[in-house]
Enzyme design. Structure first.
Site, PDB file in Angstrom:
ATOM      1  N   GLY A  17       4.817  17.788  37.797  1.00  0.00           N
ATOM      2  CA  GLY A  17       4.234  19.093  37.651  1.00  0.00           C
ATOM      3  C   GLY A  17       2.979  19.400  38.396  1.00  0.00           C
ATOM      4  NE  ARG A  31     -10.228  20.989  57.025  1.00  0.00           N
ATOM      5  CZ  ARG A  31     -10.556  22.358  56.555  1.00  0.00           C
ATOM      6  NH1 ARG A  31     -11.778  22.620  55.858  1.00  0.00           N
ATOM      7  NH2 ARG A  31     -10.046  23.383  56.989  1.00  0.00           N
ATOM      8  N   GLY A 110       4.844   9.700  36.242  1.00  0.00           N
ATOM      9  CA  GLY A 110       6.260   9.559  36.873  1.00  0.00           C
ATOM     10  C   GLY A 110       5.995   9.256  38.409  1.00  0.00           C
ATOM     11  CG  ASP A 134       0.211  17.106  30.620  1.00  0.00           C
ATOM     12  OD1 ASP A 134       0.252  18.213  30.042  1.00  0.00           O
ATOM     13  OD2 ASP A 134       1.280  16.579  30.725  1.00  0.00           O
ATOM     14  N   GLY A 177       1.727  19.785  26.718  1.00  0.00           N
ATOM     15  CA  GLY A 177       1.303  18.518  26.163  1.00  0.00           C
ATOM     16  C   GLY A 177       2.505  18.081  25.486  1.00  0.00           C
ATOM     17  CE  LYS A 220     -11.745  30.846   9.362  1.00  0.00           C
ATOM     18  NZ  LYS A 220     -13.045  30.503  10.074  1.00  0.00           N
ATOM     19  CD  GLU A 229       4.925  21.027  26.136  1.00  0.00           C
ATOM     20  OE1 GLU A 229       5.906  21.843  26.281  1.00  0.00           O
ATOM     21  OE2 GLU A 229       4.466  20.629  27.208  1.00  0.00           O
ATOM     22  NE  ARG A 253       3.305  39.744  14.586  1.00  0.00           N
ATOM     23  CZ  ARG A 253       3.463  40.100  13.269  1.00  0.00           C
ATOM     24  NH1 ARG A 253       3.519  39.175  12.420  1.00  0.00           N
ATOM     25  NH2 ARG A 253       3.481  41.283  13.036  1.00  0.00           N
TER      26      ARG A 253
HETATM   27  O1  F6P Z   1       2.411  19.245  33.713  1.00  0.00           O
HETATM   28  C1  F6P Z   1       2.624  18.474  32.842  1.00  0.00           C
HETATM   29  C2  F6P Z   1       3.371  19.400  32.003  1.00  0.00           C
HETATM   30  O2  F6P Z   1       2.557  20.323  31.848  1.00  0.00           O
HETATM   31  C3  F6P Z   1       3.659  19.207  30.522  1.00  0.00           C
HETATM   32  O3  F6P Z   1       2.722  19.087  29.359  1.00  0.00           O
HETATM   33  C4  F6P Z   1       4.742  19.922  30.097  1.00  0.00           C
HETATM   34  O4  F6P Z   1       5.478  19.595  29.064  1.00  0.00           O
HETATM   35  C5  F6P Z   1       5.738  19.670  31.331  1.00  0.00           C
HETATM   36  O5  F6P Z   1       4.683  19.425  32.390  1.00  0.00           O
HETATM   37  C6  F6P Z   1       6.604  20.969  31.635  1.00  0.00           C
HETATM   38  O6  F6P Z   1       6.887  20.869  33.180  1.00  0.00           O
HETATM   39  P1  F6P Z   1       8.204  21.478  33.867  1.00  0.00           P
HETATM   40  O7  F6P Z   1       8.415  22.900  33.259  1.00  0.00           O
HETATM   41  O8  F6P Z   1       7.746  21.405  35.158  1.00  0.00           O
HETATM   42  O9  F6P Z   1       9.089  20.625  33.619  1.00  0.00           O
END
Ligand code: F6P
Length: 329
Positions: A17, A31, A110, A134, A177, A220, A229, A253
């Site tokens: 990512g 550089r 990775g 992350d 995440g 509140k 996520e 929402r």
């Molecule tokens: O960059 C890491 C991350 O943002 C994770 O938190 C997320 O689940 C994942 O990449 C999603 O990446 P992609 O859409 O590129 O598979």
């Protein structure tokens, strides 16, 4: 007698990512290497481009005007082919064509897993730079892109707070995440979130509803829940639904921030982290280091084996979850 340095021709690539600040890291590597009299090559699309020989020599001007740009000029990919020996052999053959004898890998878990295997099989030294929003790599306080992504989340949450207040609503904001809650924690505290839900802790919906009732009794009328996520109870939609089942009177929402978190011009912190670690990565290769990630801990450069960077669990500040809760009351 002087011995020739082992690494004279460096390949640099970004993988996995993307994250804001990767360009600043590429610039620093290119550089610094040129400054040291080395030849430096950009490898496109991570391991995919290494396999396919998408490699170009880079000059000082190749990295002009990129320090402020998000994304990566070298592009990025996740490579299934590199997970096979045949793929890695092909990648080695591409590098041989360009006589590349050292690599700088910019990415996350990775990326380093692949690099470690590659180094073992083909004896090409690899030094890593922590590039992921992350912030889940052991051996560095922060990863390149994390600060920018945190700011992106906070800016969005601030805006959502405006409308949440106007309408007396509870917003569930999902942040990235998959396996780690650092981004949720950091941005949640900074945005004054009422709750932060992360994969590192078990989420109890009943606990959330009990506290929400308590908030309502204290007049509140709106709030923000930041959901990583990868939370064990699901993403923001799942959590919102479960809360709503128990508290139908709540006007809830959901906003999923998604890939907006991966883009944007890098912050000062990310540019400096990228520039400094990029510079150190080239020097590490010159000094004969390999299979290590360059990081910064307590404002000092650190070298952590890929083994540890990938496998050891970085310290998670659980107190931050409680802090957010107390300060939001
Ligand atoms: O960059 C890491 C991350 O943002 C994770 O938190 C997320 O689940 C994942 O990449 C999603 O990446 P992609 O859409 O590129 O598979």
């Amino acid at each position: 007698m002087f011995s020739m340095p082992r690494v004279t021709r460096i390949g640099v690539f970004t993988s996995g990512g993307d994250s804001p600040g990767m360009n600043a890291a590429i610039r620093a590597v290119v550089r610094t290497a040129i400054n040291e009299g080395m030849d430096v090559f950009g490898i496109y699309r991570g391991y995919e481009g290494m396999i396919d020989g998408q490699i170009e020599q880079m000059e000082r001007h190749s990295v002009s005007n990129i320090i402020q740009r998000g994304g990566t000029i070298l592009k990025s990919a996740r490579s299934k082919r590199f997970m096979t020996y045949e793929g890695r052999l092909q990648a080695y053959q591409s590098l041989e064509k360009f006589k590349i004898n050292g690599l700088v890998a910019i990415g996350g878990n990775g990326t380093f897993t692949g690099a470690q295997q590659f180094e073992k099989e083909f004896n090409i030294p690899v030094v890593g730079l922590p590039g992921t929003i992350d912030n889940d790599l052991y051996g560095t306080d922060f990863t390149i892109g994390f600060d920018t992504a945190s700011n992106t989340v906070v800016q969005a949450a601030d805006k959502i707070r405006d409308t949440a207040t106007s309408h007396d609503r509870l917003f569930f904001i999902e942040v990235m995440g998959r396996d780690a809650g650092y981004l949720a924690l950091w941005s949640g505290v900074a945005a004054g979130a009422e709750f932060i839900l992360v994969p590192e802790t078990k989420t109890y919906i009943d606990n959330i509803t009990r506290l929400l009732k308590h908030d309502m009794r204290k007049n509140k009328t709106s709030g923000i829940v930041i959901v990583a996520e990868g939370d064990d109870m699901g993403g923001a939609y799942d959590i919102a639904r479960q809360v709503k089942e128990r508290l139908p009177e709540i006007d809830a929402r959901v906003t999923v921030l998604g890939h907006v978190q991966r883009g944007g011009s890098p912050t000062v912190q990310d540019r400096i982290l990228a520039s400094w670690t990029g510079f150190e990565a080239v020097h590490a290769l010159i000094e004969g280091k390999s299979s290590v990630m360059v990081g910064i801990e307590d404002k000092k450069i650190t070298f952590t084996s890929f083994e540890d960077a990938i496998n050891k669990k970085k310290n998670f500040n659980f107190g931050g979850l409680e802090l957010a809760r107390i300060l939001a009351l």
